[in-house]
Every structure is written in structure tokens, then in C-alpha cells.
Scaffold this motif. Structure first.
Motif, PDB file in Angstrom:
ATOM      1  N   GLN A 261      -5.205 -10.799   3.355  1.00  0.00           N
ATOM      2  CA  GLN A 261      -5.875 -11.809   2.539  1.00  0.00           C
ATOM      3  C   GLN A 261      -7.165 -11.240   1.949  1.00  0.00           C
ATOM      4  O   GLN A 261      -7.851 -10.451   2.588  1.00  0.00           O
ATOM      5  CB  GLN A 261      -6.199 -13.043   3.386  1.00  0.00           C
ATOM      6  CG  GLN A 261      -4.981 -13.723   3.963  1.00  0.00           C
ATOM      7  CD  GLN A 261      -4.202 -14.466   2.910  1.00  0.00           C
ATOM      8  OE1 GLN A 261      -4.759 -15.169   2.090  1.00  0.00           O
ATOM      9  NE2 GLN A 261      -2.891 -14.299   2.936  1.00  0.00           N
ATOM     10  N   THR A 262      -7.466 -11.654   0.745  1.00  0.00           N
ATOM     11  CA  THR A 262      -8.711 -11.243   0.102  1.00  0.00           C
ATOM     12  C   THR A 262      -9.320 -12.452  -0.594  1.00  0.00           C
ATOM     13  O   THR A 262      -8.608 -13.361  -1.013  1.00  0.00           O
ATOM     14  CB  THR A 262      -8.460 -10.093  -0.893  1.00  0.00           C
ATOM     15  OG1 THR A 262      -9.702  -9.612  -1.373  1.00  0.00           O
ATOM     16  CG2 THR A 262      -7.603 -10.523  -2.054  1.00  0.00           C
ATOM     17  N   ARG A 263     -10.635 -12.460  -0.686  1.00  0.00           N
ATOM     18  CA  ARG A 263     -11.331 -13.547  -1.373  1.00  0.00           C
ATOM     19  C   ARG A 263     -11.646 -13.123  -2.795  1.00  0.00           C
ATOM     20  O   ARG A 263     -12.157 -12.029  -3.030  1.00  0.00           O
ATOM     21  CB  ARG A 263     -12.621 -13.909  -0.650  1.00  0.00           C
ATOM     22  CG  ARG A 263     -12.355 -14.670   0.616  1.00  0.00           C
ATOM     23  CD  ARG A 263     -13.610 -15.222   1.172  1.00  0.00           C
ATOM     24  NE  ARG A 263     -14.249 -14.143   1.941  1.00  0.00           N
ATOM     25  CZ  ARG A 263     -15.372 -14.268   2.587  1.00  0.00           C
ATOM     26  NH1 ARG A 263     -16.022 -15.401   2.548  1.00  0.00           N
ATOM     27  NH2 ARG A 263     -15.860 -13.277   3.268  1.00  0.00           N
TER      28      ARG A 263
ATOM     29  N   GLU B 200     -13.926 -20.134  -5.238  1.00  0.00           N
ATOM     30  CA  GLU B 200     -13.535 -18.959  -4.466  1.00  0.00           C
ATOM     31  C   GLU B 200     -12.146 -19.230  -3.898  1.00  0.00           C
ATOM     32  O   GLU B 200     -11.912 -20.270  -3.295  1.00  0.00           O
ATOM     33  CB  GLU B 200     -14.525 -18.695  -3.341  1.00  0.00           C
ATOM     34  CG  GLU B 200     -14.256 -17.407  -2.623  1.00  0.00           C
ATOM     35  CD  GLU B 200     -15.347 -17.081  -1.635  1.00  0.00           C
ATOM     36  OE1 GLU B 200     -15.089 -17.229  -0.428  1.00  0.00           O
ATOM     37  OE2 GLU B 200     -16.452 -16.710  -2.080  1.00  0.00           O
TER      38      GLU B 200
ATOM     39  N   VAL C 121      -8.724 -17.682  -1.686  1.00  0.00           N
ATOM     40  CA  VAL C 121      -8.235 -16.695  -0.728  1.00  0.00           C
ATOM     41  C   VAL C 121      -6.730 -16.549  -0.946  1.00  0.00           C
ATOM     42  O   VAL C 121      -6.002 -17.536  -0.946  1.00  0.00           O
ATOM     43  CB  VAL C 121      -8.525 -17.126   0.721  1.00  0.00           C
ATOM     44  CG1 VAL C 121      -7.952 -16.120   1.700  1.00  0.00           C
ATOM     45  CG2 VAL C 121     -10.017 -17.297   0.934  1.00  0.00           C
TER      46      VAL C 121
END
Length: 86
Positions: free
Chosen positions: A47-49, A56, A58
């Protein structure tokens, strides 16, 4: 076996060169690109933001990269289409 004798196996019923005709250079390249893409996706599942202006989000990294690719393809296609009409 003579050409007039009945064939006995399933492999004998196929026309000669059928596999060779199926594996064209273009299909081989497509299979290699597909394999490389699958390796890329399975290696980038964390996972990345992502922040775009205010919100924002995810999501998996591969989804973010795929979205970037699609946006790039759309913009490139639009600009190429506009340039080709002149």
C-alpha cells in the motif's frame, strides 16, 4: 506410416507446424510483456499513500502506476490525434 494410413494419436491429427504458426514473433513479444507485467504487479502490491491537492488516498502501488500509465496514454493519444488533424 503412409499418408493414407489412419492416425492413432491426437498429436498425429494436428497439421504440421501448427505450434510454429501459433508462436509468431509478435505473440512471443506479447507473452513476454504480459509475463513482465505480472511480475511487476505481484512485486508492487504494498500500500502507498497518494496525495492529489487535498484528498489523500491509500492504494496498492501498482494501481497508482497503472493509473499514471493510463493518463499518459490518454494525453499522448489526444495530442497525437490533434497533431495528426493538422
Amino acid at each position: 506410416m503412409s499418408p493414407h494410413s489412419p492416425s492413432t494419436g491426437a498429436a498425429d491429427r494436428r497439421p504440421p507446424g501448427r505450434v510454429r504458426a501459433f508462436l509468431t514473433p509478435g505473440r512471443i513479444v506479447a507473452l513476454l510483456i504480459t509475463a513482465a507485467t505480472l511480475v511487476f504487479v505481484f512485486q508492487n502490491t504494498r500500500q502507498t499513500r497518494i496525495r492529489l491537492l487535498v484528498p489523500e488516498v491509500v492504494m496498492p502501488l501498482w494501481v497508482a502506476l497503472l493509473g499514471t500509465l493510463l493518463i499518459g496514454l490518454l494525453v499522448g493519444g489526444y495530442l497525437g490525434y490533434r497533431h495528426g488533424r493538422r
